[in-house]
Design a protein around this motif. Structure first.
Motif, mmCIF file in Angstrom:
data_model
loop_
_atom_site.group_PDB
_atom_site.id
_atom_site.type_symbol
_atom_site.label_atom_id
_atom_site.label_comp_id
_atom_site.label_asym_id
_atom_site.label_seq_id
_atom_site.Cartn_x
_atom_site.Cartn_y
_atom_site.Cartn_z
ATOM 1 N N GLY A 100 5.841 86.045 -47.927
ATOM 2 C CA GLY A 100 4.764 85.433 -47.169
ATOM 3 C C GLY A 100 3.428 86.044 -47.531
ATOM 4 O O GLY A 100 3.217 86.491 -48.656
ATOM 5 N N TYR A 101 2.511 86.088 -46.539
ATOM 6 C CA TYR A 101 1.183 86.647 -46.748
ATOM 7 C C TYR A 101 0.961 87.759 -45.731
ATOM 8 O O TYR A 101 1.372 87.616 -44.574
ATOM 9 N N GLY A 166 10.136 84.574 -44.801
ATOM 10 C CA GLY A 166 9.380 84.866 -43.593
ATOM 11 C C GLY A 166 7.942 84.454 -43.787
ATOM 12 O O GLY A 166 7.443 84.381 -44.911
ATOM 13 N N ASP A 167 7.243 84.142 -42.686
ATOM 14 C CA ASP A 167 5.840 83.741 -42.749
ATOM 15 C C ASP A 167 5.725 82.468 -43.615
ATOM 16 O O ASP A 167 6.440 81.498 -43.353
ATOM 17 N N ILE A 168 4.861 82.443 -44.636
ATOM 18 C CA ILE A 168 4.802 81.279 -45.520
ATOM 19 C C ILE A 168 6.181 81.011 -46.117
ATOM 20 O O ILE A 168 6.607 79.858 -46.266
ATOM 21 N N THR A 191 11.301 86.251 -38.156
ATOM 22 C CA THR A 191 10.028 86.287 -37.462
ATOM 23 C C THR A 191 10.037 87.504 -36.541
ATOM 24 O O THR A 191 11.010 88.242 -36.457
ATOM 25 N N THR A 195 4.248 87.452 -34.545
ATOM 26 C CA THR A 195 4.085 86.333 -35.463
ATOM 27 C C THR A 195 4.389 85.007 -34.778
ATOM 28 O O THR A 195 3.685 84.009 -34.977
ATOM 29 N N SER A 198 1.414 84.078 -32.582
ATOM 30 C CA SER A 198 0.234 83.679 -33.359
ATOM 31 C C SER A 198 0.457 82.331 -34.034
ATOM 32 O O SER A 198 -0.457 81.508 -34.125
ATOM 33 N N THR A 199 1.690 82.076 -34.493
ATOM 34 C CA THR A 199 1.998 80.782 -35.103
ATOM 35 C C THR A 199 1.811 79.654 -34.098
ATOM 36 O O THR A 199 1.349 78.560 -34.441
ATOM 37 N N LYS A 263 -3.592 94.474 -42.260
ATOM 38 C CA LYS A 263 -2.443 93.709 -41.796
ATOM 39 C C LYS A 263 -1.169 94.549 -41.802
ATOM 40 O O LYS A 263 -0.319 94.411 -40.917
ATOM 41 N N TRP A 267 0.529 94.824 -38.286
ATOM 42 C CA TRP A 267 1.674 93.923 -38.174
ATOM 43 C C TRP A 267 3.021 94.607 -38.370
ATOM 44 O O TRP A 267 4.042 93.952 -38.274
ATOM 45 N N HIS A 345 6.350 92.250 -39.045
ATOM 46 C CA HIS A 345 6.089 91.110 -39.912
ATOM 47 C C HIS A 345 6.745 91.238 -41.285
ATOM 48 O O HIS A 345 6.917 90.240 -41.975
#
Length: 367
Positions: A100-101, A166-168, A191, A195, A198-199, A263, A267, A345
């Motif tokens: 992800g990012y 995860g994430d993206i 997740t 996260t 926030s998503t 981050k 995170w 994260h």
């Protein structure tokens, strides 16, 4: 169709240039006593930058990364870099791991060591991230990336495979499962409570029906409000003006370092290795992909191409778990679901052993 071996070989001139730029950083001042409340503290970043310049060993890292078989191919006009590790069991299930990012394939190195005896592993770099550069045209959102992943697995000769992220990477994995369900055995995503909340602030419908009078719902709403007011600045910039922030990310290693280190610090729940952080930052820096990674977020924010719903077995691992994630995601009764008290994260980096156990348990029942 051409797949070429790839080896990381950063020119020494680029390594020297990084050290020179770090030495000439024009540091800003800082108000006394503000800590992390307004961003990365000055002394924290100065110390980390000093270690990056004169302690962290890029050449040793480069050699370790090159121990993993790497390849590059072009799909839909885009260079795609990936690791490909075949295990000794020819009948093992192939598994795609998508980052992800702000991350890269290097986040998975510890996880790979726990999985390489159980799966054939394919670990691609998202378009615009690391060595999957340059990005030559707009439009690389989740759906297009998912189609590229399906094509990559076809080129590698895998007729059935699993996907994880995860994430993206969670979004891409779900899109691959929806697009290529005929060949995808199952999709597993990760997740954490932060996260998930926030998503919910930007994913339509995810927070519908939350009751401010309910204790769990109130916690979700409070986290969503905190993200909007204190934690969403990076996303607002990259979703709207990625080119502008790109000048900082491409020209100042201290700027790129601060952008990502913030981050990692905010995170993560479990301790992380600062060398691994610097490996990821170094890869962004040497590939100049800070700006194209920022543009990836812009593409998705302005796209309706989210892919089709997945109709394959689904699994989810929650790190730093509490009741909020189940409330938000509302999993079906047949979803493989595990909760871990600690983690954030980056579970592949923070808790690789626990995540590997979940992946073996979920995909093992599908093999």
């Amino acid at each position: 169709m051409d797949i070429q071996p790839y080896r990381i070989a950063v020119p020494q001139a680029d390594v020297d240039d990084l050290a020179d730029r770090l030495a000439r950083t024009r540091w800003p001042d800082e108000l006394p006593g503000v800590g992390w409340s307004r961003g990365v503290p000055l002394e924290f970043l100065k110390e980390l930058a000093a270690y990056w310049a004169d302690g962290y060993d890029w050449r040793a890292t480069e050699a370790r990364l090159n121990e993993y078989p790497q390849y590059v191919t072009e799909i839909d006009g885009q260079p795609i870099h990936f690791l490909h590790l075949r295990c000794d069991d020819p009948g093992a299930l192939p598994l795609v791991l998508t980052h992800g990012y702000p991350s890269l394939f290097a986040e998975f190195t510890a996880l790979i060591e726990h999985l390489r005896q159980d799966f054939h592993l394919v670990v691609p770099s998202l378009p615009g991230f690391g060595f999957s550069t340059p990005v030559r045209e707009a439009g690389w959102a989740l759906g297009r990336t998912a189609r590229a992943w399906a094509e990559l697995m076809r080129r590698l000769g895998y007729g059935r495979y699993g996907v994880h992220g995860g994430d993206i990477g969670a979004g891409v994995s779900g899109a691959v499962a929806g697009l290529d369900g005929e060949h995808v055995a199952g999709v597993h995503v990760v997740t954490d409570a932060r996260t998930a909340a926030s998503t919910a602030t930007f994913l339509p419908g995810m927070a519908d029906g939350l009751d401010p009078q309910d204790e769990v719902d109130r916690l979700i709403l409070d986290r969503m409000a905190a993200f909007r007011s204190e934690g969403s600045g990076y996303l607002a910039i990259q979703n709207s003006r990625p080119q502008t922030i790109g000048y900082l990310l491409n020209d100042s290693p201290a700027g790129q370092l601060g952008w990502i280190a913030e981050k990692f610090e905010e995170w993560t729940d479990l301790p992380y290795d600062r060398d691994q952080l610097l490996t990821i930052v170094s890869l962004y820096w040497f590939t100049g992909s800070g700006i194209s990674a920022a543009r990836h977020l812009y593409e998705q924010a302005h796209s309706t191409d989210w892919g089709a719903p997945a109709a394959v077995p689904q699994g989810l691992s929650v790190f730093g778990a509490d009741a909020t994630v189940r409330r938000l995601l509302n999993p079906s009764a047949d979803t493989f679901w595990t909760e871990h008290e600690r983690g954030g994260h980056f579970p592949a980096m923070e808790a690789p052993q626990a995540l590997a156990a979940d992946l073996r348990a979920f995909f093992g029942q599908l093999k």
